[in-house]
Design a protein around this motif. Structure first.
Motif, PDB file in Angstrom:
ATOM      1  N   ASP A  55      29.632   4.402  22.016  1.00 26.26           N
ATOM      2  CA  ASP A  55      30.506   4.271  23.239  1.00 26.26           C
ATOM      3  C   ASP A  55      32.055   5.149  23.165  1.00 26.26           C
ATOM      4  OD1 ASP A  55      30.957   2.451  25.673  1.00 26.26           O
ATOM      5  OD2 ASP A  55      33.051   2.302  24.553  1.00 26.26           O
ATOM      6  N   VAL A  57      34.881   5.002  24.467  1.00 28.06           N
ATOM      7  CA  VAL A  57      36.046   4.140  24.725  1.00 28.06           C
ATOM      8  C   VAL A  57      36.132   3.419  23.132  1.00 28.06           C
ATOM      9  CG1 VAL A  57      37.249   2.163  25.581  1.00 28.06           C
ATOM     10  CG2 VAL A  57      35.914   3.925  27.211  1.00 28.06           C
ATOM     11  N   GLU A  58      34.930   2.914  22.582  1.00 28.66           N
ATOM     12  CA  GLU A  58      35.114   2.209  21.113  1.00 28.66           C
ATOM     13  C   GLU A  58      35.638   3.270  20.142  1.00 28.66           C
ATOM     14  OE1 GLU A  58      35.308  -0.732  20.200  1.00 28.66           O
ATOM     15  OE2 GLU A  58      35.163  -1.378  22.445  1.00 28.66           O
ATOM     16  N   ILE A  60      37.416   5.904  20.478  1.00 26.23           N
ATOM     17  CA  ILE A  60      38.954   6.294  20.880  1.00 26.23           C
ATOM     18  C   ILE A  60      39.815   4.915  20.066  1.00 26.23           C
ATOM     19  CG2 ILE A  60      40.786   6.295  22.381  1.00 26.23           C
ATOM     20  CD1 ILE A  60      38.883   7.753  24.377  1.00 26.23           C
TER      21      ILE A  60
END
Length: 716
Positions: A55, A57-58, A60
Motif C-alpha cells: 500500500d 500510503v503505508e 510513506i
C-alpha cells in the motif's frame, strides 16, 4: 514499567513491593492481551502497519515514522482499574491469595455498583486462581458437579427476580461438597446472594474506591508509563470506572491521561462547576443554617477530625413550592462542603419498565454515593414514592417493595458513612411517614418564597456584578413579590434576550416588563392610599407594643405589612385585643386620612378584616376567653353558636378594636404621613426605617394609651 515477575506468592520478592498483587494481576491481563494481539496477527487481522506492505500510503508512513520500538500492549482501562481494586481487596485479607490458589476458601465480594459485577468476574477468572484452574459459573438454579481443577463463581447483579437469598442454596450445598474455591460477587450480597453462601463465607471483602496510586497503576497499564503529574484527590473520588475508557481514548502519554481525566471529571462533578456556594445564596433561612453547619462537619470528617457517628446532620427533607431552589440548594451545599453531588430522582428510578430495574436503580444511586463518600446524595421528587397506607389495587405489591427497599437503604446510615441524603418534595404530606422517622430523613425544613430583601440579592446574582451595577434593584424585587428564584432567573434571561434583540444594554424597564407581563402598575392615587393603609398597621403595632413589624412594601397589586406571628400559645387576652387593633389599623388610617375606607382590607379569606373577624370569633368559641367562659366549641358547630347571639359579641369586639386603632393613629398622624410618604417613594421600609421615622415624628406612646384607656372606660 510493571515488574516482569510472574505469578505472585508469599515467598517471592515482589510480595514486599507496594501493590504487588495488583501489579501481578495487571501483568497477567497484559499477557492475555499480548496473546490476543498475536493471534490477530497470525490470522491477518492485525491493524498495525506493515513496512513490507504494497500500500503506497503505508509505505510513506513507514518511512516517516522510522524504526518502530517494541509496542506496549495496553490493557482496557476499565478492566485494569477493576483488577487493581480486586487485588487490593484480596490483599487486605491475610493469606487469602494463597488460599485461593492452594485451598478451598468461600469468599463473598461486595462491589456496591452493579456495573462492576461482570468486570470483577472477568478479573477473578483470569487472575485469582491457579493457572489451569477453570472457573465454573454457578449462577444457574441447578447443581453443578465441580472437579479438582475447577473453582466456583456465583455472580449476581440484582437485575433478575431470582437474585435473592432464597434462590440457589441447593447449588451452593453441592459446590461446598466439592471442596474447591467458591467466590460470590454482588453489589449487595445480603439481598442478592444465596443465604447458605453467606453463612459459609470465610472471607467477606469489599471492593475499595480508586485512589491516586491506583489510578497511576491503571495509567501505566494503559500507556506503558507513569504520569509525572498528580490529579486532585477530590476529582479522583468522583470518577466512575466507566469514565476511564472515555478519558483515555486517544490519550498519547501518561500526562495526557491526567489531562483527559481532569476534563471528564470536572464536567461531571457538579460541586466544581461554576455556580454559587451556599454562602452566596439568599432566601433559604433555616435550610442555609443547616447546610453551613453540615459543610463544616463534612470538612472535619474528611480530614479525620470528626467521626461519622458524631455528625448529626445526616439526612434532610426539603419541602416547598416549585421554583424555590431545592435543587440549587443541593448543588450549593456540595460546593460549600467540597464534596461530590450524586443527583437522582424518583422519576429516574421509575423509568425502568420492570420492578427489578427500579430496585436496581435505587441500589445503584446509593452505591454510587457510597463509592464517592463523603458526598451529598440528592433525591428529587421524593413524593413520587407512595405512602404505603394510601396504596390500593394492583400496584400494592410493586410500591411496597420499592418503599421497603428505600427505607432499608435510608435506615442503614452506619453502612453508608460519609453519605448525607438530601431529598426534595413539593408535597411532603404525600410521603410515607416511615421516611421521616428518626435515623432517616428526620429533619424537615420548608423553603418559603423569598422576601423582598432576598429577591434583591437573587436579582443581583442573576444579573451579575456588571449589569445595572449602579441601579437599585428594589423596584424589581417589589414587582416580583411572591415569585421564586426560578422566576427571577427566567425574568432576567428573557429581559436580556429582549435587550439583545434591540441592540442595547439591559435596563430595569426590560425586567419590569417581563415581571408584569402587561399588568399595569398602581396609579399614584392608589399607591398613596396603600401607603397610608400599611403605615397604619405599622404605627398600631409599634404603639401597642405587640406584633413586631418586619417590613412594609408596595407592589403592583397593593401593599403588604409583614409582622411576627400575632398569636401563639402564650398569647393573652390583652395581646389578642392588641392584635385585633393592629389588623384593623390600616382601615382606620384610610378613614383618618381620606375620610372614607376602601374595600381593600376585606377582599378574600386572608384579608385584614377576615383575619380580625376569625380572631375575634375564636376568643369566644375556641380560646375560652369570652362570653362563654372556659368553653371550647368545635369549629363545625361555630355557626350554631353564632346564630344564638354571639355574632353581636364578635362585632362589638371588632368595633372596640377599630376604635382603639383609630385613637392611637389620631395621636400619631405626623408619623402616619411620614411613613406613608417614604413608603410611597421607596416602595419598601424595613423595621429599622419605621423605628427611625417613629422616633422623629411620633407622639409619646403613653399619650396614645391614655386616650385609648379613656375611650374604653367610656364604652364600658
Amino acid at each position: 514499567m510493571l515488574p516482569s515477575s510472574t505469578t505472585p506468592n508469599d515467598q517471592h520478592p515482589d510480595a514486599h513491593v507496594p501493590d504487588a498483587l495488583a501489579r501481578a494481576f495487571l501483568r497477567t491481563l497484559a499477557q492475555d492481551e499480548r496473546r490476543k494481539t498475536k493471534l490477530k496477527g497470525d490470522l491477518g487481522l492485525d491493524c498495525d502497519f506493515d513496512q513490507e506492505s504494497d500500500d503506497p500510503v503505508e509505505r510513506i508512513l513507514a518511512q516517516t515514522e522510522g524504526e518502530r520500538k517494541t509496542e506496549h500492549i495496553p490493557i482496557p482501562a476499565d478492566l485494569a482499574a477493576v483488577a487493581v481494586l480486586v487485588a487490593r481487596a484480596i490483599e487486605v485479607e491475610d493469606g487469602l491469595v494463597r488460599r485461593l490458589r492452594r485451598e478451598a476458601p468461600v469468599v463473598v465480594i461486595t462491589t456496591h455498583l452493579p456495573d462492576l459485577v461482570e468486570p470483577v468476574r472477568d478479573v477473578l477468572e483470569r487472575c485469582a486462581f491457579r493457572p489451569g484452574v477453570h472457573a465454573i459459573d454457578l449462577s444457574g438454579n441447578r447443581a453443578v458437579a465441580l472437579g479438582a481443577k475447577q473453582a466456583g463463581l456465583l455472580v449476581r447483579d440484582g437485575s433478575h427476580k431470582d437474585h435473592r437469598p432464597d434462590v440457589g442454596n441447593t447449588m451452593v450445598a453441592a459446590a461446598l461438597h466439592a471442596r474447591v474455591p467458591i467466590v460470590g460477587v454482588a453489589p449487595d450480597p445480603m439481598r442478592q446472594l444465596p443465604r447458605d453462601l453467606l453463612r459459609s463465607a470465610e472471607h467477606r471483602i469489599v471492593l475499595p474506591g480508586l485512589d491516586r496510586s491506583g489510578l497511576d497503576l491503571v495509567i501505566e497499564a494503559v500507556t506503558g508509563g507513569c504520569p509525572t503529574r498528580r490529579i486532585d484527590p477530590d476529582l479522583v473520588r468522583t470518577l466512575d470506572i466507566a469514565d476511564l475508557p472515555i478519558a483515555f481514548r486517544g490519550a498519547t502519554s501518561p500526562d495526557a491521561c491526567i489531562d483527559a481525566l481532569v476534563r471528564v471529571t470536572v464536567t461531571k462533578a457538579d460541586y466544581l462547576q461554576t455556580g454559587p456556594s451556599l454562602e452566596d445564596l439568599d432566601g433559604y433561612g433555616a435550610a442555609k443554617d443547616w447546610g453551613l453547619a453540615l459543610a463544616v462537619d463534612l470538612q472535619a470528617y474528611r480530614v479525620g477530625r470528626l467521626a461519622w457517628a458524631d455528625i448529626d446532620n445526616r439526612g434532610l427533607l426539603l419541602s416547598g413550592p416549585p421554583g424555590v431552589g431545592k435543587t440549587s440548594f443541593a448543588r450549593a451545599l456540595a460546593k460549600s462542603a467540597r464534596v461530590p453531588l450524586v443527583a437522582t430522582s424518583v422519576a429516574e428510578w421509575n423509568a425502568s419498565d420492570y420492578l427489578s430495574g427500579t430496585l436496581q436503580a435505587i441500589r445503584r444511586a446509593f452505591a454510587q454515593a457510597r463509592a464517592q463518600a463523603p458526598c451529598i446524595l440528592f433525591i428529587d421528587e421524593l413524593d413520587g414514592i407512595s405512602d404505603r397506607a394510601q396504596i390500593r389495587g394492583e400496584h400494592v405489591q410493586y410500591w411496597t417493595q420499592v418503599v421497603n427497599l428505600f427505607l432499608e437503604l435510608l435506615a442503614g446510615v452506619e453502612e453508608r458513612p460519609g453519605v448525607v441524603v438530601v431529598a426534595a418534595s413539593n408535597h411532603p404530606e404525600k410521603i410515607d411517614p416511615a421516611v421521616k422517622r428518626a435515623g432517616r430523613l428526620d429533619r424537615e425544613i420548608s423553603i418559603e418564597r423569598p422576601d423582598t430583601t432576598s429577591l434583591v440579592k437573587i436579582f443581583r446574582h442573576h444579573l451579575g456584578p456588571n449589569a445595572l451595577a449602579d441601579a437599585s434593584l428594589l423596584p424589581l424585587a417589589l414587582a416580583a413579590r411572591g415569585k421564586t428564584g426560578a422566576d427571577v432567573e427566567a425574568f432576567v434571561r428573557r429581559a436580556r434576550g429582549a435587550a439583545r434583540r434591540a441592540a442595547r444594554e439591559i435596563g430595569l424597564e426590560d425586567i419590569l416588563a417581563e415581571i408584569r407581563q402587561g399588568r399595569l402598575a398602581m396609579s399614584e392615587e392608589s399607591r398613596r392610599r396603600a401607603a397610608i393603609h400599611e403605615a397604619g398597621h405599622a404605627i398600631a403595632g409599634h404603639s401597642l407594643g405587640y406584633c413586631p413589624i418586619v417590613d412594609l412594601s408596595l407592589h403592583d397589586g397593593g401593599g403588604e405589612a409583614q409582622f411576627e406571628p400575632p398569636v401563639d400559645g402564650a398569647a393573652t387576652l390583652p395581646q389578642i385585643e392588641a392584635a385585633l387593633a393592629m389588623l384593623l389599623a390600616g382601615r382606620a388610617a384610610e378613614e383618618i386620612e381620606f375620610g372614607e375606607v376602601s374595600i381593600g382590607s376585606a377582599l378574600g379569606a386572608s384579608s385584614d378584616l377576615a383575619q380580625a373577624t376569625a380572631l375575634a370569633r375564636n376568643i369566644d368559641l375556641q380560646f375560652g376567653l369570652g362570653k362563654l367562659g372556659p368553653y371550647y366549641v368545635d369549629p363545625a358547630d361555630s355557626s350554631l353558636y353564632l346564630a344564638h347571639g354571639l355574632v353581636e359579641t364578635v362585632a362589638a369586639r371588632l368595633r372596640a378594636a377599630y376604635a382603639r386603632a383609630r385613637t392611637v393613629l389620631e395621636t400619631q398622624t405626623p408619623a402616619l404621613r411620614a411613613i406613608a410618604t417614604e413608603l410611597a417613594e421607596a416602595g419598601y421600609l424595613s423595621a429599622k426605617d419605621i423605628d427611625r421615622i417613629m422616633q422623629a415624628h411620633a407622639a409619646p406612646a403613653r399619650q396614645a394609651e391614655v386616650r385609648v384607656s379613656a375611650l374604653q372606660m367610656g364604652t364600658t
